[in-house]
Design an enzyme around this catalytic site. Sequence first.
Site, PDB file in Angstrom:
ATOM      1  N   HIS A  78      -2.138  22.306 -33.574  1.00 58.55           N
ATOM      2  CA  HIS A  78      -0.807  22.482 -32.974  1.00 58.55           C
ATOM      3  C   HIS A  78       0.221  22.361 -34.098  1.00 58.55           C
ATOM      4  O   HIS A  78       0.011  21.605 -35.048  1.00 58.55           O
ATOM      5  CB  HIS A  78      -0.585  21.375 -31.931  1.00 58.55           C
ATOM      6  CG  HIS A  78       0.663  21.508 -31.107  1.00 58.55           C
ATOM      7  ND1 HIS A  78       1.915  21.255 -31.599  1.00 58.55           N
ATOM      8  CD2 HIS A  78       0.841  21.857 -29.801  1.00 58.55           C
ATOM      9  CE1 HIS A  78       2.811  21.429 -30.643  1.00 58.55           C
ATOM     10  NE2 HIS A  78       2.195  21.802 -29.552  1.00 58.55           N
ATOM     11  N   ASP A 124      -1.047  23.095 -24.415  1.00 53.71           N
ATOM     12  CA  ASP A 124       0.161  23.746 -24.902  1.00 53.71           C
ATOM     13  C   ASP A 124      -0.144  25.203 -25.226  1.00 53.71           C
ATOM     14  O   ASP A 124      -1.308  25.591 -25.388  1.00 53.71           O
ATOM     15  CB  ASP A 124       0.675  23.034 -26.149  1.00 53.71           C
ATOM     16  CG  ASP A 124       1.838  22.105 -25.834  1.00 53.71           C
ATOM     17  OD1 ASP A 124       2.431  22.241 -24.755  1.00 53.71           O
ATOM     18  OD2 ASP A 124       2.154  21.240 -26.671  1.00 53.71           O
ATOM     19  N   ASP A 133       4.320  13.423 -20.499  1.00 55.84           N
ATOM     20  CA  ASP A 133       2.918  13.051 -20.674  1.00 55.84           C
ATOM     21  C   ASP A 133       2.732  11.538 -20.742  1.00 55.84           C
ATOM     22  O   ASP A 133       1.844  10.972 -20.093  1.00 55.84           O
ATOM     23  CB  ASP A 133       2.331  13.721 -21.921  1.00 55.84           C
ATOM     24  CG  ASP A 133       3.236  13.647 -23.146  1.00 55.84           C
ATOM     25  OD1 ASP A 133       4.189  12.848 -23.158  1.00 55.84           O
ATOM     26  OD2 ASP A 133       2.983  14.406 -24.104  1.00 55.84           O
ATOM     27  N   GLN A 191       6.811  31.282 -18.371  1.00 53.08           N
ATOM     28  CA  GLN A 191       8.215  30.993 -18.076  1.00 53.08           C
ATOM     29  C   GLN A 191       9.159  31.703 -19.036  1.00 53.08           C
ATOM     30  O   GLN A 191      10.336  31.365 -19.105  1.00 53.08           O
ATOM     31  CB  GLN A 191       8.449  29.481 -18.119  1.00 53.08           C
ATOM     32  CG  GLN A 191       7.572  28.706 -17.151  1.00 53.08           C
ATOM     33  CD  GLN A 191       7.881  27.215 -17.086  1.00 53.08           C
ATOM     34  OE1 GLN A 191       7.790  26.608 -16.035  1.00 53.08           O
ATOM     35  NE2 GLN A 191       8.239  26.603 -18.200  1.00 53.08           N
ATOM     36  N   ASP A 193       1.300  26.965 -28.007  1.00 58.19           N
ATOM     37  CA  ASP A 193       1.303  27.267 -29.444  1.00 58.19           C
ATOM     38  C   ASP A 193       0.218  26.479 -30.170  1.00 58.19           C
ATOM     39  O   ASP A 193       0.478  25.660 -31.050  1.00 58.19           O
ATOM     40  CB  ASP A 193       2.679  26.987 -30.044  1.00 58.19           C
ATOM     41  CG  ASP A 193       3.191  25.585 -29.753  1.00 58.19           C
ATOM     42  OD1 ASP A 193       2.637  24.923 -28.854  1.00 58.19           O
ATOM     43  OD2 ASP A 193       4.161  25.159 -30.402  1.00 58.19           O
ATOM     44  N   ASN A 215      12.108  29.157 -16.033  1.00 58.45           N
ATOM     45  CA  ASN A 215      11.838  28.158 -17.062  1.00 58.45           C
ATOM     46  C   ASN A 215      12.203  26.763 -16.563  1.00 58.45           C
ATOM     47  O   ASN A 215      13.373  26.371 -16.558  1.00 58.45           O
ATOM     48  CB  ASN A 215      12.608  28.492 -18.334  1.00 58.45           C
ATOM     49  CG  ASN A 215      12.263  27.539 -19.472  1.00 58.45           C
ATOM     50  OD1 ASN A 215      11.323  26.747 -19.379  1.00 58.45           O
ATOM     51  ND2 ASN A 215      13.014  27.616 -20.550  1.00 58.45           N
TER      52      ASN A 215
END
Length: 643
Positions: free
Chosen positions: A399, A263, A375, A207, A265, A236
Amino acid sequence: MATHWTELQHVVFPQDADPDVLPLYVDSDVWASIGGREVRVSDRAHLDDVLGRTSLRVASGERTSLASYFNAFPASYWQRWTAVDRVRLRVATRGGGTVLVYRSTAQGVPQRVASETVSGEAQTIVELPVTSFGDGGWYWFDLVAGSDDLVLLDGAWETDVAPERTAGASIGITTLNKAAYCVETLGAIAGDAALSELVDRIYVVDQGSELLSEHPAFPEVAGELGDRLRVIRQANLGGSGGFARSMYETVEADESGALIVLDDDVTIEPESIARAIRFSRFTVRPVLVGGHMFDLLNRPVLHAFAETIESVPFVWRAQPHDEVPHDFRHSNLRQTRWMHARMDADYNGWWFCLIPVEVLRAAGYALPAFIKWDDAEYSVRASGLGYPTVTLPGAALWHVSWLDKDDAIDWQAYFHARNRFVAALLHSPHPGGGSITQDSQRWDLRHLLAMQYYPIELRHRALREILSGPEHMRAELPTILGTLRAIAKDFPEKTVLRGAEAPAPVQGKRVFHSTDGRPAKGPRGPRLVFFTIRMVLRQTLTKPKSEFVRAPQIEVSKRDGTWFRLPKFDSALVSTADGSGKVRYTRDPRTFRRLLRESRRLHRQLKRRWPELSRSYRDALPDMTSAAGWEALFFAGEQRGRD
């Protein structure tokens, strides 16, 4: 007929030469008596002893334990959620020594259950029951070398119990300008042989403007993954929009039994993906399987173990009995007694969570929330349909932690407020949402006392849009981020001053500098009441001194820039959470009064209209989270759609 043994968990060691992560895989046996109890006093495990992904050397006369986060077996979770009532430990070794097998109780008390002497090339099999771990407990093994080195060649925990289901899983990664992280994750997946059999397809929903496909290392990893990898370009729509797209694609493809959302990152331990898939195959009924989160910038530190939702204020918290952050350099599994108790979660962060396709079909897709609470809301929704969430020890990734983020006072403040209220409107069991409106007002007041006016503007925008009805969530999803960032231009506090740009404080050097590493504590009880009244009167009835409007009165660290310290001043220079610069807060009585009145008005209106709003959001939920509802966003401006 020969018994078929299925692998549940492989013994693994670090993929990279990072000494910081070694305590997550190996626990060297160096103890001393301090203060009347046995504690580990040093770490004698070395990267030189790691001979490969599954191989470890124990030097002659030494002892090494696999009572570690990634290599102990969390028996209590397998007993509680699966039909597995027996496992075997299979260990291949070379050299002379002893294999010692232990279990723990829910209180963390170790008990030896087996001892096997080995020599030469040996295969040790120890069969173990999984029947007495109701409240907690793990299995692990130690290796003791004799006169020569003892080498662990391979090890695994296996069962001969048949799985409930056998399908593989797809993986969904949502990314926004994090191509380097994504390529690393894809490379880790491609390089793990077990995942080639367990993972059907990988959807990367890109995105961003810095495309994954343009990263120099992408062609190589794409070639390794072949047609299992599919990169999808999309506007996005936030994390929820990216994950909803991978949910949609997984259900449409009808190839997999589950979807793992990750995720972008992160750094992944690929064995964790295998463990989550295997665990999901053995659960008696479909469950969501989550993984823990370690700090990417401080890798031995665990930041999330079991997440819960406290229903009365409707806010997420760590499970009451866990003690995170937890540093495994200082206390490994054997020394961390709270970690031996089984902890049940209400939800798992979508940094790493497996969702069965059966749940996607029954519960729908992600809420169009952009980010925050998608979530948690999904797990609560699924639980209401009989699909609980299990956060599985030994399945984890690294993370970037929330300690270096200012997301409560930047544009994300809007989503923190709006999505928490929407989740409560959908799922709170208490009249009026319990105490959520009172708690939210307290947060407004804290930000106002700290001269943080921008997040209050966003929080109030969120409340007004909640009051407008559920239609705003889907309508604004493609544009809301730009809107929130544009509002920041009207607030000088959102300009980060770097280096010499930051003006000198009028009252000299930085004050209140914390040195003990502990969060500062504000007033409590009657002191809090008197403090609040006094500070609110000061904020509303007195004008700031002109000299402190022209330049900041004081400078404080991020840790010391708290809601109970800043109200005593007219302006302040405060460090950003990531240490990259400073922001300037200036007291504005007129803005304070306006926002305080608006906070009271909006929260009273929410409380009064709660029953009506709750009904409207609950009625709209099936459409908001449906495939058709998301398609309108995925394919906006395109000719493609569902037949």
